[in-house]
Write a protein that holds these residues in place. Structure first.
Motif, short mmCIF file in Angstrom:
data_model
loop_
_atom_site.label_atom_id
_atom_site.label_comp_id
_atom_site.label_asym_id
_atom_site.label_seq_id
_atom_site.Cartn_x
_atom_site.Cartn_y
_atom_site.Cartn_z
N ARG A 52 0.81 -1.21 0.00
CA ARG A 52 0.00 0.00 0.00
C ARG A 52 0.85 1.27 0.00
NH1 ARG A 52 -5.63 -0.81 -0.64
NH2 ARG A 52 -6.25 -2.71 0.45
N GLU A 53 2.10 1.13 0.40
CA GLU A 53 3.01 2.27 0.56
C GLU A 53 2.43 3.31 1.51
OE1 GLU A 53 3.87 3.67 -3.42
OE2 GLU A 53 5.51 2.21 -3.62
N ASN A 54 1.76 2.80 2.54
CA ASN A 54 1.13 3.70 3.50
C ASN A 54 0.75 2.89 4.74
OD1 ASN A 54 -1.32 5.15 4.78
ND2 ASN A 54 -0.49 6.70 3.37
N PHE A 55 1.18 3.36 5.91
CA PHE A 55 0.88 2.64 7.14
C PHE A 55 -0.61 2.70 7.48
CE2 PHE A 55 5.34 2.82 9.30
CZ PHE A 55 5.84 2.06 8.25
N THR A 56 -1.23 3.85 7.25
CA THR A 56 -2.64 4.02 7.61
C THR A 56 -3.53 3.12 6.76
OG1 THR A 56 -2.24 6.31 8.28
CG2 THR A 56 -4.53 5.66 7.84
N THR A 57 -3.27 3.09 5.46
CA THR A 57 -4.07 2.23 4.57
C THR A 57 -3.87 0.76 4.92
OG1 THR A 57 -3.75 3.87 2.83
CG2 THR A 57 -4.62 1.74 2.18
N ALA A 58 -2.63 0.39 5.24
CA ALA A 58 -2.36 -0.98 5.65
C ALA A 58 -3.10 -1.33 6.93
CB ALA A 58 -0.86 -1.18 5.83
N ALA A 59 -3.13 -0.36 7.87
CA ALA A 59 -3.84 -0.59 9.12
C ALA A 59 -5.32 -0.84 8.89
CB ALA A 59 -3.64 0.61 10.05
N GLU A 63 -6.67 -2.12 6.23
CA GLU A 63 -6.80 -3.45 5.62
C GLU A 63 -6.71 -4.55 6.67
OE1 GLU A 63 -3.94 -6.30 2.95
OE2 GLU A 63 -4.27 -4.27 2.18
N LEU A 64 -5.83 -4.36 7.65
CA LEU A 64 -5.61 -5.37 8.67
C LEU A 64 -6.50 -5.21 9.90
CD1 LEU A 64 -1.69 -5.40 8.54
CD2 LEU A 64 -3.25 -7.02 7.47
N HIS A 65 -7.36 -4.19 9.86
CA HIS A 65 -8.25 -3.91 10.99
C HIS A 65 -7.46 -3.63 12.26
CE1 HIS A 65 -11.58 -5.15 8.41
NE2 HIS A 65 -10.95 -6.29 8.18
N LEU A 66 -6.38 -2.84 12.09
CA LEU A 66 -5.56 -2.41 13.20
C LEU A 66 -5.47 -0.89 13.19
CD1 LEU A 66 -2.58 -4.92 12.77
CD2 LEU A 66 -4.42 -5.07 14.47
N THR A 67 -4.88 -0.32 14.23
CA THR A 67 -4.63 1.11 14.24
C THR A 67 -3.32 1.38 13.51
OG1 THR A 67 -3.41 1.07 16.32
CG2 THR A 67 -5.81 1.33 16.45
N GLN A 68 -3.16 2.64 13.06
CA GLN A 68 -1.92 3.02 12.39
C GLN A 68 -0.74 2.87 13.34
OE1 GLN A 68 0.14 5.81 12.97
NE2 GLN A 68 1.45 5.57 11.15
N ALA A 69 -0.97 3.18 14.60
CA ALA A 69 0.10 3.06 15.59
C ALA A 69 0.54 1.61 15.77
CB ALA A 69 -0.36 3.64 16.93
N ALA A 70 -0.43 0.67 15.72
CA ALA A 70 -0.10 -0.74 15.88
C ALA A 70 0.74 -1.24 14.71
CB ALA A 70 -1.37 -1.57 16.01
N VAL A 71 0.36 -0.84 13.49
CA VAL A 71 1.14 -1.24 12.31
C VAL A 71 2.54 -0.67 12.37
CG1 VAL A 71 1.34 -0.96 9.80
CG2 VAL A 71 -0.85 -1.63 10.82
N SER A 72 2.63 0.60 12.73
CA SER A 72 3.94 1.26 12.83
C SER A 72 4.82 0.56 13.86
CB SER A 72 3.75 2.72 13.19
OG SER A 72 4.99 3.39 13.30
N GLN A 73 4.23 0.20 14.99
CA GLN A 73 5.00 -0.47 16.04
C GLN A 73 5.48 -1.85 15.59
OE1 GLN A 73 2.85 -1.79 19.56
NE2 GLN A 73 4.55 -1.15 20.87
N GLN A 74 4.62 -2.60 14.91
CA GLN A 74 5.00 -3.94 14.44
C GLN A 74 6.13 -3.86 13.43
OE1 GLN A 74 1.42 -5.82 13.05
NE2 GLN A 74 0.59 -6.14 15.11
N ILE A 75 6.09 -2.87 12.57
CA ILE A 75 7.16 -2.73 11.57
C ILE A 75 8.46 -2.31 12.23
CG2 ILE A 75 7.91 -1.37 9.57
CD1 ILE A 75 4.99 -1.46 8.61
N ARG A 76 8.38 -1.42 13.24
CA ARG A 76 9.59 -1.05 13.97
C ARG A 76 10.21 -2.27 14.65
NH1 ARG A 76 6.67 3.54 15.68
NH2 ARG A 76 6.37 2.59 17.74
N LYS A 77 9.38 -3.11 15.22
CA LYS A 77 9.89 -4.33 15.86
C LYS A 77 10.54 -5.24 14.82
CE LYS A 77 6.67 -4.52 19.77
NZ LYS A 77 5.57 -5.30 20.41
N LEU A 78 9.93 -5.35 13.64
CA LEU A 78 10.50 -6.17 12.58
C LEU A 78 11.86 -5.63 12.15
CD1 LEU A 78 10.30 -8.49 10.53
CD2 LEU A 78 9.01 -6.92 9.03
N GLU A 79 11.95 -4.32 11.98
CA GLU A 79 13.21 -3.70 11.58
C GLU A 79 14.27 -3.92 12.65
OE1 GLU A 79 11.85 0.00 8.72
OE2 GLU A 79 11.61 0.23 10.90
#
Length: 307
Positions: free
Chosen positions: A33-40, A42-58
């Motif tokens: 999606r090239e966007n955290f909010t749009t991805a959130a 899609e996944l039925h999550l908050t933008q903050a949750a997606v951002s946090q998960q990606i930071r943990k992955l990195e």
């Protein structure tokens, strides 16, 4: 960050190289999606949750996967290299799940049968079943011992016997009938055309054998078998390879006789009181349409059963 901390993180990453699935899902959706909010969304999550998960992955991988831009995100070189592998893995997992369990609209009906009967009779019958019942998937399990039926717990069973089992309904499939067979090539090697001089093959277990057939035919028992097998499918492979003469099950070898791969050596057929039956729990009066469909499909050519 100190060298000691980096060293500890490196060891932890090596000991557990696979990141949690939710981190990978967040990465794949955000990259696509090239966007955290749009991805959130899609996944039925908050933008903050997606951002946090990606930071943990990195942090887990030790690299930056995205460049954070004023509007949206952009994959780094490492992210671009990682993305197709993640998507390929998700695709393989989705295909495996579909292949094994089907979609929500497809019902799975399980059936347990002896390996020889399953291979030689049941599988050819089932070849046309998907066309007739496209929304039913059949799961076939092999039975080697009577106790396997209880372990498997299938919707339908194929059992060998007289059709009487406590708590079971049964429909007749085939009556067992035995007659001696061998390959044409082996028969051509029989001394003076006397097939009884050829090596005999045997089957272990309680079923009738050569002595019973010889008594019926008024013939001389060919003697103790040189090779004895614990399953008919193994014995059949041996006779097809020219190892000897087998007292074979006519219902299971008809295609081989019709094709000329085997030769029936005598018109005398030992018909047994037992045979193969399609079985299910008698209490299953409200069977699903899919189970009922397979039950009727497999037994439609059989004679009346014990129901």
């Amino acid at each position: 960050m100190s060298i000691d901390v980096i060293f500890v993180m490196a060891i932890e990453t090596q000991s557990n190289p696979l990141p949690p699935l939710e981190w990978l899902r967040a990465f794949e959706a955000a990259a696509r999606r090239e966007n955290f909010t749009t991805a959130a969304n899609e996944l039925h999550l908050t933008q903050a949750a997606v951002s946090q998960q990606i930071r943990k992955l990195e942090s887990h991988l030790g690299v930056a996967l995205f460049r954070r831009l004023p509007r949206g995100v952009q994959l780094t070189a490492e992210g671009l290299a990682y993305l197709p592998h993640v998507q390929s893995s998700f695709g393989a997992l989705a295909r495996s799940t579909q292949d094994l369990f089907g979609s929500a609209d497809v019902s799975v009906v399980s059936i347990a049968a002896p390996i020889s009967f399953a291979t030689l009779w049941l599988v050819p019958k089932l070849a046309l079943f998907p066309a007739a019942f496209p929304m039913t998937r059949v799961s076939l399990s092999s039975v080697y011992r009577p106790a396997d039926y209880e372990t498997i717990g299938a919707d339908l069973e194929v059992r060998f016997g007289t059709g009487a089992w406590d708590g079971k309904s049964a429909r007749h499939l085939e009556t067992e009938a035995l007659t001696p067979v061998c390959t044409p090539e082996l028969l051509s090697q029989a001394p003076e055309g006397d097939w009884s001089q050829l090596p005999a093959l045997g089957m272990s277990g309680p079923r009738e054998g050569w002595s019973d057939w010889a008594a019926l035919a008024g013939a001389i028992n060919p003697g103790p078998p040189g090779l004895v097998f614990d399953s008919f499918i193994l014995a059949l492979e041996a006779v097809k390879d020219g190892a000897g003469v087998l007292l074979a099950s006519l219902p299971l070898i008809r295609p081989l006789l019709d094709a000329g791969h085997l030769v029936q050596l005598s018109p005398v057929v030992l018909t047994m009181s037992a045979g193969h039956w399609l079985v299910r729990d008698a209490a299953a009066t409200a069977a699903s349409p899919n189970v009922e469909g397979l039950w009727n499909y497999l037994s439609r050519d059989g004679s009346a059963g014990t129901e």
